[in-house]
Design a protein around this motif. Sequence first.
Motif, PDB file in Angstrom:
ATOM      1  N   SER A 454       5.553 -40.064   2.531  1.00 16.79           N
ATOM      2  CA  SER A 454       5.716 -38.901   1.646  1.00 16.79           C
ATOM      3  C   SER A 454       6.599 -39.248   0.454  1.00 16.79           C
ATOM      4  O   SER A 454       6.380 -38.757  -0.660  1.00 16.79           O
ATOM      5  N   LEU A 455       7.567 -40.114   0.672  1.00 13.99           N
ATOM      6  CA  LEU A 455       8.470 -40.542  -0.407  1.00 13.99           C
ATOM      7  C   LEU A 455       7.697 -41.255  -1.518  1.00 13.99           C
ATOM      8  O   LEU A 455       7.849 -40.949  -2.707  1.00 13.99           O
ATOM      9  N   LEU A 456       6.842 -42.198  -1.119  1.00 15.56           N
ATOM     10  CA  LEU A 456       6.077 -42.970  -2.097  1.00 15.56           C
ATOM     11  C   LEU A 456       4.966 -42.127  -2.716  1.00 15.56           C
ATOM     12  O   LEU A 456       4.622 -42.288  -3.891  1.00 15.56           O
ATOM     13  N   LYS A 457       4.432 -41.178  -1.926  1.00 16.74           N
ATOM     14  CA  LYS A 457       3.375 -40.317  -2.464  1.00 16.74           C
ATOM     15  C   LYS A 457       3.938 -39.405  -3.557  1.00 16.74           C
ATOM     16  O   LYS A 457       3.298 -39.155  -4.587  1.00 16.74           O
ATOM     17  N   GLU A 458       5.155 -38.925  -3.338  1.00 18.50           N
ATOM     18  CA  GLU A 458       5.808 -38.105  -4.359  1.00 18.50           C
ATOM     19  C   GLU A 458       5.974 -38.906  -5.657  1.00 18.50           C
ATOM     20  O   GLU A 458       5.790 -38.382  -6.761  1.00 18.50           O
ATOM     21  N   GLU A 459       6.332 -40.183  -5.482  1.00 16.65           N
ATOM     22  CA  GLU A 459       6.512 -41.032  -6.666  1.00 16.65           C
ATOM     23  C   GLU A 459       5.174 -41.219  -7.385  1.00 16.65           C
ATOM     24  O   GLU A 459       5.118 -41.225  -8.622  1.00 16.65           O
ATOM     25  N   MET A 460       4.096 -41.378  -6.628  1.00 16.80           N
ATOM     26  CA  MET A 460       2.764 -41.507  -7.234  1.00 16.80           C
ATOM     27  C   MET A 460       2.415 -40.267  -8.041  1.00 16.80           C
ATOM     28  O   MET A 460       1.870 -40.354  -9.150  1.00 16.80           O
ATOM     29  N   GLU A 461       2.742 -39.092  -7.477  1.00 13.33           N
ATOM     30  CA  GLU A 461       2.442 -37.834  -8.171  1.00 13.33           C
ATOM     31  C   GLU A 461       3.256 -37.720  -9.450  1.00 13.33           C
ATOM     32  O   GLU A 461       2.749 -37.315 -10.510  1.00 13.33           O
ATOM     33  N   SER A 462       4.531 -38.109  -9.378  1.00 13.16           N
ATOM     34  CA  SER A 462       5.396 -37.995 -10.556  1.00 13.16           C
ATOM     35  C   SER A 462       4.968 -38.937 -11.669  1.00 13.16           C
ATOM     36  O   SER A 462       5.177 -38.654 -12.851  1.00 13.16           O
TER      37      SER A 462
END
Length: 495
Positions: A454-462
């Motif tokens: 979830s941490l890396l997915k948030e970064e992808m979204e940002s």
Amino acid sequence: MSQVTLVVAELAREVTVRERCIEAGLVTALLPLLKSSDQELLLHTGRAIGRICFDNMVQQDYLVQNGVIPRLVAIMQDYPENDPLVNVCLLALCNLAEMESAREALAEVGVAEALTCQLHRASDAERRHIILEVLGSLGESDMLKLQFVESGVPQALSEMIRGMHGAADDSHDLCSIKIASNLIVSLLLGDESMQKCFGEGAGPVYRDVLSWLQSSNTQLQLAGALAIANFARNDSNCVKMLDLGVVPHILDLLERHVDQGDVSVQHAALSALRNLAIPATNKVRMLEDGVAERMRALLRSDMPPVQFKLLGTLRMMVDGQEEAATLLGKDEGLLARVMQWCEAREHAGVRGEANRLLAAFIRHSRALDVIHAITKADGVRHLISMATSEHVIMQNEALIALAIASAIDIGTMEGPFQDAGLVPTLQKMLDDPVGAVEVKFSTIGLICSLTNSSLLKEEMESLNLRESLSELSNHASPKLATQADTALAVLSQAS
């Protein structure tokens, strides 16, 4: 006539006279005399022609075109014990040997037999050097390589080396040993000639080469290691040599040169080990015999050529070998040294091989312990840097290793991945207009694996990674476009 040719030969010692001799047509007049059976006439004629045509490519080409090669070889075959006459022929061949037309002519007249005969008879350094020089020049031709081997030239060279090996302080003999051993290594570069010399491991040349590994002569050690590397150019030879016990001899040689040793010998010995480790069955046997452990002593080497070969050899050893990759991949001492070499800014080859070895540990072990050990050793940032290499094969190896690590333990990897800036790096790779399709394909595969965090997915979204993927959905490569669509779907599911 003999006296006339003697006078011409003496006059032709002077450089200024040679051009006049050519202008007077003496070369044309002298050539037919080489068919004489008068040995004294042949001697003076050969000397006269040799001196007149010395360092004159036009005249030398004229000689070759007018059949001088078959005559020189015939004279050596007809009068093999007339040393002065044979020397004249050898010197002439030496001067002509660089010419392609001369090599072609020599391949047709059985020069190998004549030279082998003279090798066996050569009792002084000067004669040996002339013969070795001729062999060295002619041995560059693949056609003549095979002819030399079939005529027993390597065996004759080996016998010569054996005869001189004890003369440790004789500079002439040491020089002959160096030239002869290098020549044998050169003859092994041809596949057919190499196989004939190997003789299923029973050939006399192979047995002599094996003894060179144990010699106190550094030149013979080097030639021996290079020869073994040449013999190890096909799997059957590699397996046979392992059966015959060659590996301990190579390891002993390496250990003799670890501290203040000869870099060339270490480099050649590691090349031999690497070639021997190519067949899968040999990898298993070599690892069982403790080869990797014995090679650890070389980790302290500060010589880049040795470091480069050591890393390449270790990478070959773990290729497809889960147990070996796991054992070496969690070795803290080895990893610490590999990390240092990953920072070798002045030696791109060492740096590249160190990174490839890190990736290989993960790719071939797929082990949690290895992933944790490499992460602890700060290897993640090196793998990410490797993913942006200019070499596609290195990029793919790094991306696959990172994907495996994330698939096995994303919880441990997400922090180091974020700290090392993995997601922004991957986005740049996707957006690169000249990036290779196969690299972008592997990059998207890694992104799919990272969505489990979830941490890396948030970064992808940002970072709006979806936009980069959407651009690739219309790519000319159907395979890449489909992969991009898959990643977009995965991102949507993870939302």
